[in-house]
Scaffold this active site. Sequence first.
Site, PDB file in Angstrom:
ATOM      1  N   ARG A 103      -2.085 -18.848   6.029  1.00 17.46           N
ATOM      2  CA  ARG A 103      -2.923 -17.788   6.581  1.00 17.46           C
ATOM      3  C   ARG A 103      -2.251 -16.444   6.307  1.00 17.46           C
ATOM      4  NH1 ARG A 103      -6.864 -20.586   6.443  1.00 17.46           N
ATOM      5  NH2 ARG A 103      -8.081 -21.312   8.210  1.00 17.46           N
TER       6      ARG A 103
ATOM      7  N   HIS B 122      -9.305 -16.897  -1.496  1.00 14.26           N
ATOM      8  CA  HIS B 122      -9.380 -18.061  -0.591  1.00 14.26           C
ATOM      9  C   HIS B 122     -10.158 -19.206  -1.260  1.00 14.26           C
ATOM     10  CE1 HIS B 122      -9.084 -19.135   3.950  1.00 14.26           C
ATOM     11  NE2 HIS B 122      -9.099 -20.238   3.219  1.00 14.26           N
TER      12      HIS B 122
HETATM   13  C1  OXD Z   1      -9.479 -24.055   6.258  1.00 16.63           C
HETATM   14  C2  OXD Z   1      -9.470 -23.128   5.133  1.00 16.63           C
HETATM   15  O1  OXD Z   1      -9.045 -23.680   7.350  1.00 16.63           O
HETATM   16  O2  OXD Z   1     -10.223 -23.342   4.178  1.00 16.63           O
HETATM   17  O3  OXD Z   1      -9.917 -25.190   6.101  1.00 16.63           O
HETATM   18  O4  OXD Z   1      -8.719 -22.163   5.133  1.00 16.63           O
END
Ligand code: OXD
Length: 319
Positions: free
Chosen positions: A231, A279
């Site tokens: 993250r 992402h």
């Molecule tokens: C998840 C993501 O949390 O794709 O699955 O980041």
Amino acid sequence: MGAGLVKITLATGTMSAQGWRDALAHAFAAANLEVDLQLWDGRPIGARYAIVWLPPEELFAAEPGLRAVFNLGAGVDALLARGAVPAGLPIVRLVDAGMAPKIAEYVCFAIARITRGLDRFAPPPHGLRDWNAARPRDEAPRVGVLGLGAMGAAILEAAARFGYPVAGWSRTPRRIAGVETFAGAGQRDAFLARTQILVNALPLTEETRNLLDRRAFAQMPRGAHVINIGRGGTIVDEDLLAALDEGRLASATLDVFRVEPLPVEHPFWSHPKITVTPHLAAPTPYGPAAEQIAAALKKLEQGVQASDLPGYLDRSLGY
Ligand code: OXD
């Protein structure tokens, strides 16, 4: 089984409603679960379960009969940040569900790009046309993975298979065959000090927020690399930029960000030592994820406690 047709509300946020609805309908039918699955349209349906990704906050107040919430992802930080899920309502997140091998593949590609110096051979006009360009060093850099959940374990296993000396760090001690493991705040600096390619696979919690800051980067060997598939909030953006500009770090490959979509004016986009990917390391695969949710929901209907399900969120830990 609980009484009556199982009513489920589905709110997919930025993900495809159609994709999820089809996959879930298929998985529920395959699991012999009779459900009434409806897309959240702002009107309550008396739902027993909610299946969500970035749901509107009003959903939880409008559906007071919910017994559990399923998160359409592995990370629950965004769901928790909304603060709308009532305190006692169990949350179940995805565990691997086909994402771990994808994440491992992404990370291994990023590592190979570093170790082979692939960027030198970019298409014209920038790339080298030099058959005799320096070959990769024989010695494989030491890879270190922060976070030893399903994603971290898959990354370690894949990197080890390619011959990288691997180590992992987790909050509490873990043993993984063939992997040097470090645990807790007390061993974090030693882990960072041995790590030449650092992969962050930690969930975002109060403990992991801002963990990778100036001080952490200073523990790493000069010229180390950072890959973030966990993250964005775990890395302090300004400190990463400073470490790259000072030459302390050689590169960063970033798939996750504090704010997503990453704003166009963010300095990461234009930094010569940073690769930004939007992402995409492991988009949640509909089929396996829907099967995992159907299996868990069936267990709940059979009377199993949510806390006994894989993926049950321990709110005190945040994952
Ligand atoms: C998840 C993501 O949390 O794709 O699955 O980041």
